[in-house]
Design an enzyme around this catalytic site. Structure first.
Site, PDB file in Angstrom:
ATOM      1  N   GLY A  74       0.831  -1.204   0.000  1.00  0.00           N
ATOM      2  CA  GLY A  74       0.000   0.000   0.000  1.00  0.00           C
ATOM      3  C   GLY A  74       0.862   1.248   0.000  1.00  0.00           C
ATOM      4  O   GLY A  74       1.939   1.260   0.593  1.00  0.00           O
ATOM      5  N   ARG A  79     -11.370 -14.718 -19.642  1.00  0.00           N
ATOM      6  CA  ARG A  79     -11.570 -15.532 -18.451  1.00  0.00           C
ATOM      7  C   ARG A  79     -10.435 -15.270 -17.450  1.00  0.00           C
ATOM      8  O   ARG A  79      -9.338 -14.866 -17.831  1.00  0.00           O
ATOM      9  CB  ARG A  79     -11.673 -17.022 -18.806  1.00  0.00           C
ATOM     10  CG  ARG A  79     -10.410 -17.594 -19.313  1.00  0.00           C
ATOM     11  CD  ARG A  79     -10.581 -19.012 -19.799  1.00  0.00           C
ATOM     12  NE  ARG A  79      -9.334 -19.438 -20.408  1.00  0.00           N
ATOM     13  CZ  ARG A  79      -8.311 -19.925 -19.735  1.00  0.00           C
ATOM     14  NH1 ARG A  79      -8.402 -20.117 -18.448  1.00  0.00           N
ATOM     15  NH2 ARG A  79      -7.191 -20.268 -20.356  1.00  0.00           N
ATOM     16  N   ASP A  92       5.703  -5.882   5.168  1.00  0.00           N
ATOM     17  CA  ASP A  92       6.012  -7.302   5.383  1.00  0.00           C
ATOM     18  C   ASP A  92       5.766  -8.157   4.135  1.00  0.00           C
ATOM     19  O   ASP A  92       6.545  -9.056   3.834  1.00  0.00           O
ATOM     20  CB  ASP A  92       5.250  -7.847   6.606  1.00  0.00           C
ATOM     21  CG  ASP A  92       3.749  -7.795   6.422  1.00  0.00           C
ATOM     22  OD1 ASP A  92       3.276  -6.930   5.658  1.00  0.00           O
ATOM     23  OD2 ASP A  92       3.045  -8.617   7.034  1.00  0.00           O
ATOM     24  N   THR A 127       5.393   1.479   5.963  1.00  0.00           N
ATOM     25  CA  THR A 127       3.980   1.165   6.178  1.00  0.00           C
ATOM     26  C   THR A 127       3.430   2.136   7.214  1.00  0.00           C
ATOM     27  O   THR A 127       4.111   2.430   8.215  1.00  0.00           O
ATOM     28  CB  THR A 127       3.689  -0.275   6.651  1.00  0.00           C
ATOM     29  OG1 THR A 127       2.350  -0.328   7.152  1.00  0.00           O
ATOM     30  CG2 THR A 127       4.604  -0.789   7.724  1.00  0.00           C
ATOM     31  N   ASP A 138       1.212   1.327   9.081  1.00  0.00           N
ATOM     32  CA  ASP A 138       0.788   0.485  10.211  1.00  0.00           C
ATOM     33  C   ASP A 138       1.867   0.361  11.299  1.00  0.00           C
ATOM     34  O   ASP A 138       1.567  -0.031  12.421  1.00  0.00           O
ATOM     35  CB  ASP A 138       0.428  -0.922   9.724  1.00  0.00           C
ATOM     36  CG  ASP A 138      -0.621  -0.914   8.637  1.00  0.00           C
ATOM     37  OD1 ASP A 138      -1.411   0.049   8.587  1.00  0.00           O
ATOM     38  OD2 ASP A 138      -0.657  -1.864   7.822  1.00  0.00           O
ATOM     39  N   ASP A 159       3.979  -1.908  11.680  1.00  0.00           N
ATOM     40  CA  ASP A 159       3.928  -3.262  12.237  1.00  0.00           C
ATOM     41  C   ASP A 159       5.107  -4.147  11.813  1.00  0.00           C
ATOM     42  O   ASP A 159       5.051  -5.364  11.974  1.00  0.00           O
ATOM     43  CB  ASP A 159       2.591  -3.937  11.868  1.00  0.00           C
ATOM     44  CG  ASP A 159       2.388  -4.057  10.361  1.00  0.00           C
ATOM     45  OD1 ASP A 159       3.200  -3.490   9.601  1.00  0.00           O
ATOM     46  OD2 ASP A 159       1.411  -4.698   9.941  1.00  0.00           O
ATOM     47  N   ARG A 206      -4.275  -2.617  10.204  1.00  0.00           N
ATOM     48  CA  ARG A 206      -4.356  -4.077  10.034  1.00  0.00           C
ATOM     49  C   ARG A 206      -4.390  -4.792  11.384  1.00  0.00           C
ATOM     50  O   ARG A 206      -5.195  -4.484  12.216  1.00  0.00           O
ATOM     51  CB  ARG A 206      -3.188  -4.566   9.168  1.00  0.00           C
ATOM     52  CG  ARG A 206      -3.538  -4.600   7.721  1.00  0.00           C
ATOM     53  CD  ARG A 206      -2.616  -5.442   6.929  1.00  0.00           C
ATOM     54  NE  ARG A 206      -1.260  -5.446   7.430  1.00  0.00           N
ATOM     55  CZ  ARG A 206      -0.318  -6.245   6.991  1.00  0.00           C
ATOM     56  NH1 ARG A 206      -0.589  -7.110   6.040  1.00  0.00           N
ATOM     57  NH2 ARG A 206       0.890  -6.206   7.476  1.00  0.00           N
TER      58      ARG A 206
HETATM   59  O1  F6P Z   1      -1.044  -1.684   5.222  1.00  0.00           O
HETATM   60  C1  F6P Z   1      -1.581  -0.431   4.983  1.00  0.00           C
HETATM   61  C2  F6P Z   1      -3.092  -0.487   4.933  1.00  0.00           C
HETATM   62  O2  F6P Z   1      -3.584   0.813   4.701  1.00  0.00           O
HETATM   63  C3  F6P Z   1      -3.741  -1.098   6.168  1.00  0.00           C
HETATM   64  O3  F6P Z   1      -3.776  -0.233   7.271  1.00  0.00           O
HETATM   65  C4  F6P Z   1      -5.094  -1.473   5.617  1.00  0.00           C
HETATM   66  O4  F6P Z   1      -5.670  -2.517   6.375  1.00  0.00           O
HETATM   67  C5  F6P Z   1      -4.750  -1.943   4.223  1.00  0.00           C
HETATM   68  O5  F6P Z   1      -3.525  -1.315   3.881  1.00  0.00           O
HETATM   69  C6  F6P Z   1      -5.780  -1.600   3.162  1.00  0.00           C
HETATM   70  O6  F6P Z   1      -5.416  -2.191   1.960  1.00  0.00           O
HETATM   71  P1  F6P Z   1      -6.044  -1.804   0.552  1.00  0.00           P
HETATM   72  O7  F6P Z   1      -5.262  -0.626   0.021  1.00  0.00           O
HETATM   73  O8  F6P Z   1      -5.840  -3.011  -0.293  1.00  0.00           O
HETATM   74  O9  F6P Z   1      -7.485  -1.468   0.756  1.00  0.00           O
END
Ligand code: F6P
Length: 371
Positions: free
Chosen positions: A18, A96, A125, A148, A150, A152, A194
């Site tokens: 992301g 397909r 990760d 990230t 997050d 994490d 997350r």
């Molecule tokens: O890892 C970053 C994050 O924004 C998380 O906090 C969230 O759960 C996820 O990505 C959302 O992913 P997507 O962009 O696929 O909706």
């Protein structure tokens, strides 16, 4: 330590997972240091591992990476679905859906075609787990940079992007106070993160949320309702709840918003704020409203901390390449920039410890964690 001869150095760079504030700052830092200090040739690979498989890239010169320090997103594009080991070819309109296949040989082929000495993978990760496989199976020389919102990733104090997301979430929750106090409501703000509660903990603490709910500490809804009711009884006219998207009730499950089948981690969380808001309204008879902050947390210009961290991370990634220390991830540990082996973090998550300093500090000022 043996050093790569910097003359004729050729380096690829990609952003995976992301998007998050500070990606461009790393691209700028890596590229400019390589070009200015070492006369290197830098290639930007588009859309993360998708571009590596599909051979979509462009040579970056210093001008391409100028004026991007403050820009959100990534000039290279990203993907949190593309996995060279389970690659889904782009679906043709009306065509397909094809089965996933191992396309890692395509990555190796591009690496060879461009005669790369190293590939810088900026990601979280998922990106590092794939990097680890590319190192082991295809013998690619990879250096990782941790990103990230997050926060994490294990073995690093902070990933860049996190502080900006916390700042954005904090400002948003500050604004919820207006309606909360004018209408005497319970406002539930859902933040990302997350399976980890870092954003909720930090943004909740910074905005003075009355209740903070994180995945690491499953909550009891009765306790949250009693806490909110008690505040109301004591004359507090509103309550603010900051809930992580991954928060779950004791003995219960996380709230899944959707399943993205062709993604390495197919679960997308979301919806807990609306659920909680309805439950609390029924239980307390107070007016409740939910706000999901969503992607605003990932957008916009990085804060100063993330810009400087990203710049230092990028610089250290170049030093690792020059020292031929491949298979390493740049990290910040105890305030110092260093590195760890990528396979030490692949597939692992850094969670909020129950006795984290900020958990104890917010508890001490009366914040409820739903227990
Ligand atoms: O890892 C970053 C994050 O924004 C998380 O906090 C969230 O759960 C996820 O990505 C959302 O992913 P997507 O962009 O696929 O909706």
């Amino acid at each position: 330590m043996a050093k790569t001869r910097s003359r004729n150095l050729r380096v690829g760079i990609l952003t995976g997972g992301g998007d998050c504030p500070g990606l461009n700052a790393v691209i700028r830092s890596v590229s400019k240091a390589l070009i200015y200090q070492h006369g290197a040739t830098v290639y930007g690979i588009y859309d993360g591992y998708a571009g590596l498989v599909e051979h979509r890239y462009e040579r970056l010169d210093a001008r391409d990476v100028s004026n991007i320090l403050t820009r959100g997103g990534t000039i290279l594009g990203s993907s949190n679905k593309a996995n060279p080991f389970a690659y889904y070819p782009p679906q043709k309109i009306g065509g397909r859906h094809e089965e996933p296949r191992d396309a890692s040989a395509r990555c190796k082929a591009l690496y060879k075609k461009l005669r790369l000495n190293a590939l810088v993978c900026i990601g979280g990760d998922g990106t590092m787990a794939i990097a680890d496989r590319l190192i082991k199976k295809c013998r690619l020389r990879i250096v990782g940079v941790p990103k990230t919102i997050d926060n994490d990733l294990p073995l690093t104090d902070y990933t860049f992007g996190f502080q900006t997301a916390v700042q954005t979430a904090t400002e948003a929750i500050d604004r919820l106070h207006s309606t909360a106090s004018s209408h005497h409501r319970v406002m539930v703000a859902e933040v990302m993160g997350r399976y980890a509660g870092w954003i909720a903990l930090f943004a909740g603490a910074a905005s003075g949320a009355d209740v903070i709910l994180v995945p690491e500490m499953p909550y009891e809804i009765e306790k949250v309702a009693a806490f909110v009711k008690d505040r109301s009884r004591r004359g507090k006219k509103f309550s603010i709840i900051c809930v992580a998207e991954g928060a779950k009730p004791k003995g219960g499950k996380m709230t899944v918003e959707r399943i993205v089948k062709d993604s390495p981690d197919p679960i997308r969380l979301g919806g807990i704020a609306h659920k909680l808001s309805r439950q609390l309204e029924d239980m307390t008879h107070l007016e409740c409203r939910a706000t999901v902050l969503g992607y605003v947390q990932r957008g916009g210009t990085p804060c100063a901390f993330d810009r400087t961290l990203a710049t230092e991370y990028g610089h250290h990634a170049v030093e690792l390449i020059l020292a031929r220390r491949f298979g390493r991830l740049v990290v910040l540990r105890n305030g110092r920039i260093g590195s760890v082996a990528i396979d030490r973090i692949a597939g692992r998550i850094k969670k909020v410890p129950r006795n984290h300093m900020l958990v104890r500090a917010t508890r001490a000022v009366g914040t409820c964690f739903g227990q």
